[in-house]
Design a protein around this motif. Structure first.
Motif, short mmCIF file in Angstrom:
data_model
loop_
_atom_site.label_atom_id
_atom_site.label_comp_id
_atom_site.label_asym_id
_atom_site.label_seq_id
_atom_site.Cartn_x
_atom_site.Cartn_y
_atom_site.Cartn_z
N ARG A 120 49.12 -5.23 -29.84
CA ARG A 120 48.86 -5.15 -31.29
C ARG A 120 47.71 -6.06 -31.73
O ARG A 120 47.04 -5.78 -32.71
CB ARG A 120 50.14 -5.53 -32.04
N CYS A 121 47.49 -7.15 -31.00
CA CYS A 121 46.37 -8.04 -31.34
C CYS A 121 45.95 -8.81 -30.09
O CYS A 121 46.72 -8.95 -29.14
CB CYS A 121 46.75 -9.00 -32.47
N THR A 152 43.60 -12.42 -29.00
CA THR A 152 42.87 -13.62 -29.40
C THR A 152 42.17 -14.19 -28.19
O THR A 152 42.78 -14.38 -27.13
CB THR A 152 43.81 -14.69 -29.98
N ARG A 197 40.35 -13.48 -33.42
CA ARG A 197 41.61 -12.73 -33.30
C ARG A 197 41.38 -11.34 -33.88
O ARG A 197 40.99 -11.20 -35.04
CB ARG A 197 42.74 -13.42 -34.07
N LEU A 198 41.58 -10.31 -33.06
CA LEU A 198 41.37 -8.93 -33.51
C LEU A 198 42.69 -8.15 -33.49
O LEU A 198 43.48 -8.27 -32.55
CB LEU A 198 40.37 -8.21 -32.60
N THR A 199 42.91 -7.39 -34.52
CA THR A 199 44.00 -6.42 -34.51
C THR A 199 43.52 -5.25 -33.66
O THR A 199 42.37 -4.80 -33.81
CB THR A 199 44.30 -5.94 -35.95
N GLY A 224 39.28 -2.20 -31.75
CA GLY A 224 39.50 -3.44 -32.48
C GLY A 224 39.20 -3.32 -33.96
O GLY A 224 38.26 -2.64 -34.37
N ASP A 248 41.62 -6.08 -39.56
CA ASP A 248 42.96 -6.33 -40.10
C ASP A 248 43.84 -5.09 -39.96
O ASP A 248 43.39 -4.04 -39.47
CB ASP A 248 42.89 -6.76 -41.58
N GLU A 249 45.08 -5.22 -40.40
CA GLU A 249 46.04 -4.12 -40.29
C GLU A 249 45.64 -2.94 -41.17
O GLU A 249 45.94 -1.79 -40.85
CB GLU A 249 47.45 -4.60 -40.68
N ARG A 278 43.36 -0.79 -39.21
CA ARG A 278 44.10 -0.13 -38.13
C ARG A 278 44.93 1.03 -38.66
O ARG A 278 44.97 2.11 -38.07
CB ARG A 278 45.00 -1.15 -37.43
#
Length: 206
Positions: free
Chosen positions: A3-4, A6, A45-47, A61, A64-65, A68
């Protein structure tokens, strides 16, 4: 499901980054928003969303949510895969996409490499139905210079489509009536708006 991620950005190339996560290198195809966060040598940090197909696994990537979630909606539309969905988010921000959908701006989507007019029409039409309420609420309102589509306009749009008109004609006509009528537009009932739209559409056919 990942989900993410870093890690340290090792390299940024066009619309992708190489991310070092605890010694493992991940190639991540990024949205415009995600790329703006990435600088070589810095941590980020990538969602993310991982898609597995016959061609193999791909990592996408996002900043933010919200990005996505919109990507996942876009890729449910027939003919739009992960790479095309990411191409759209590489050209437009979430708000740009919502604005284009609210105005049925087919021409905007055709600026994306690989998106033809028919695909752009599907995007405009189907995203109106697919967008969750949380995303739909973020479409700019009249106070921000652009008006969100009203329920009356939605109903009239459906009626016009049933009469054989296409969304690429309906959207601009409803937007033109909204611009011309101002606040009165929001008080129009379905019959009045349908008559006004038919008049504009018939004039355009002459």
């Amino acid at each position: 499901m990942i989900r993410c991620l870093t890690g340290e950005v090792l390299n940024v190339v066009e619309n992708a980054v190489l991310l070092d996560v605890h010694g493992m290198g991940f190639d991540v195809l990024c949205s415009r928003g995600a790329l703006a966060l990435c600088r070589a040598g810095e941590r980020v940090r990538l969602t993310v969303f991982m898609q597995v197909s016959e061609a193999g696994a791909s990592l996408f990537g996002f900043a933010d949510e919200r990005e996505r979630e919109l990507f996942l909606k876009i890729t449910t539309i027939k003919g739009i895969g992960g790479r095309t969905g990411m191409a759209i988010l590489s050209v437009f921000s979430v708000d740009d996409i919502l604005r284009a959908v609210s105005l049925a701006d087919v021409a905007a989507f055709t600026r994306v490499p690989g998106v033809g007019r028919k695909t752009a029409e599907r995007l405009c039409f189907e995203l109106r139905n697919l967008l969750p309420e949380a995303l739909a609420d973020s479409i700019p309102t009249a106070g921000a210079g652009l008006a969100a589509p009203s329920r009356t306009a939605d109903t009239v749009g459906e009626a016009l489509r049933s009469l054989g008109f296409v969304q690429t004609d309906i959207g601009p006509v409803l937007s033109a009536i909204r611009a011309a009528r101002g606040e009165e537009f929001e008080r129009m009932d379905e019959e009045s708006l349908l008559k006004a739209a038919l008049k504009e559409l018939q004039q355009g056919l002459r």
